[in-house]
Design an enzyme around this catalytic site. Structure first.
Site, PDB file in Angstrom:
ATOM      1  N   ASP A  69       0.839  -1.203   0.000  1.00 48.92           N
ATOM      2  CA  ASP A  69       0.000   0.000   0.000  1.00 48.92           C
ATOM      3  C   ASP A  69       0.873   1.252   0.000  1.00 48.92           C
ATOM      4  OD1 ASP A  69      -2.182  -1.659   0.205  1.00 48.92           O
ATOM      5  OD2 ASP A  69      -2.333  -1.454   2.391  1.00 48.92           O
TER       6      ASP A  69
HETATM    7  N1  URA Z   1      -1.177  -5.973   3.741  1.00 38.97           N
HETATM    8  C1  URA Z   1      -1.680  -4.720   3.807  1.00 38.97           C
HETATM    9  O1  URA Z   1      -2.715  -4.489   4.402  1.00 38.97           O
HETATM   10  N2  URA Z   1      -0.994  -3.738   3.193  1.00 38.97           N
HETATM   11  C2  URA Z   1       0.174  -3.948   2.547  1.00 38.97           C
HETATM   12  O2  URA Z   1       0.746  -3.008   2.020  1.00 38.97           O
HETATM   13  C3  URA Z   1       0.684  -5.248   2.483  1.00 38.97           C
HETATM   14  C4  URA Z   1      -0.015  -6.251   3.089  1.00 38.97           C
END
Ligand code: URA
Length: 251
Positions: free
Chosen positions: A103
Site C-alpha cells: 500500500d
Molecule cells: N497488507 C496490507 O494491508 N498492506 C500492505 O501493504 C501489504 C499487506
C-alpha cells in the site's frame, strides 16, 4: 526469460532451429539437459550451454528496494510517484515492475525486476511464499489474537485467510508491536486481518518475502541489486511445473 527466447536472442538460430536443438538434447542448464523450451532461465545466474558453448548474457536485473511511505507500487501513476520512478535512469530497463504490491502507506521490502516469469512464480498462491510484516497497532495484542490468526481470519465478506503466525513483540494499552507471517497476498490483507480482531494498523513494513530479507542498511527510498546469494536463493522459483504452465496459458 524463456529458454527458447534467450537462445533466439543470442542468435543461436531461428525459432525452428532452437526447438530442434532443445529436442535433440543439446541444451543444458546448470548441467541438466533441458527439454522444456519454456523454462525460465537467466544466463547471468545459471550456466546455459548449447552444443558445448556457454551463453554469456546479462538477461535480467533484480533490485531490492526499501519502499518509503507515499510512493505507489505501480509502474505508472497519473498522480503519485511510483516505485519505478525511484530507480535511477542508468538502472532503468523496459519491463521493470514491482513483484507484489505494498500500500502507499506501507514501507519495506519490494523486489523490482524485469523478469516477468519470476514475479509470476513468487505470487502463485500455491507456492505459499512467506512474507513477514512488522506491524504497529493501536490496541493491546493478546493470546486470543494469536489463536484467531492461527485458525484463519474470515473477513466480513466471507473471504477466508490461511493460517498466519502472530509474534507479539510488545503489547500496551494504545500501542503494540508484532511480526505477522502470512503466505498470501490478498488486497490490504494485513490491515484487514487486524481489523477483524478489532485493531487498527498504524504502521506497516514488510521485512521478508520468501528467501529475501530487507537489507537494513538500505535507507527508505534506496535500492540495490540483489547479491549472488540472494539471486541463488530465488532459483527454485525459476522452475515452472506443468500444472502452472496450463494456468499461465489461461491468464
Ligand atoms: N497488507 C496490507 O494491508 N498492506 C500492505 O501493504 C501489504 C499487506
Amino acid at each position: 526469460m524463456r529458454l527458447d527466447k534467450l537462445l533466439e536472442q543470442e542468435k543461436i538460430g531461428s525459432k525452428r532451429k532452437v526447438k530442434a536443438l532443445i529436442k535433440s538434447k543439446q541444451v543444458c542448464v546448470d548441467g541438466r539437459t533441458i527439454l522444456d523450451e519454456s523454462l525460465n532461465v537467466d544466463a547471468s545466474l545459471q550456466e546455459v550451454v548449447v552444443g558445448g558453448r556457454k551463453i554469456e548474457n546479462q538477461t535480467h536485473v533484480y533490485y531490492m528496494l526499501n519502499k518509503p511511505q507515499g510512493i505507489v507500487t505501480a509502474v505508472k501513476d497519473a498522480k503519485h510517484q511510483t516505485v519505478i520512478d525511484l530507480i535511477e535512469p542508468n538502472d532503468q530497463r523496459s519491463g521493470l515492475y514491482p513483484v507484489g504490491r505494498l500500500d502507499r502507506d506501507t514501507e519495506g521490502l519490494l523486489l523490482i525486476t524485469d523478469n516477468g516469469q519470476l514475479g509470476y512464480q513468487l505470487l502463485l498462491p500455491h507456492k505459499k511464499v512467506l512474507k513477514r510484516y512488522e506491524v504497529i497497532v493501536n490496541e493491546p495484542l493478546t493470546k486470543a489474537d494469536q489463536i484467531a490468526f492461527e485458525k484463519g481470519i474470515v473477513f466480513s465478506d466471507g473471504e477466508i485467510c490461511k493460517a498466519a503466525e502472530l509474534i507479539i513483540l510488545t503489547s500496551s494499552t494504545n500501542e503494540s508491536r508484532a511480526y505477522l507471517d502470512i503466505t498470501e497476498g490478498k488486497f490490504h490483507q494485513v490491515k484487514k486481518m487486524f481489523l477483524s480482531v478489532g485493531k487498527k494498523v498504524t504502521y506497516l513494513k514488510r521485512i521478508t518475502m520468501g528467501p529475501l530479507v530487507l537489507d537494513d542498511t538500505l535507507a527508505l527510498g534506496q535500492y540495490r541489486p540483489l547479491n549472488q546469494q540472494e539471486l541463488t536463493s530465488l532459483l527454485p522459483y525459476f522452475t515452472i511445473h506443468k500444472k502452472e504452465k496450463s494456468l499461465e496459458n489461461e491468464i
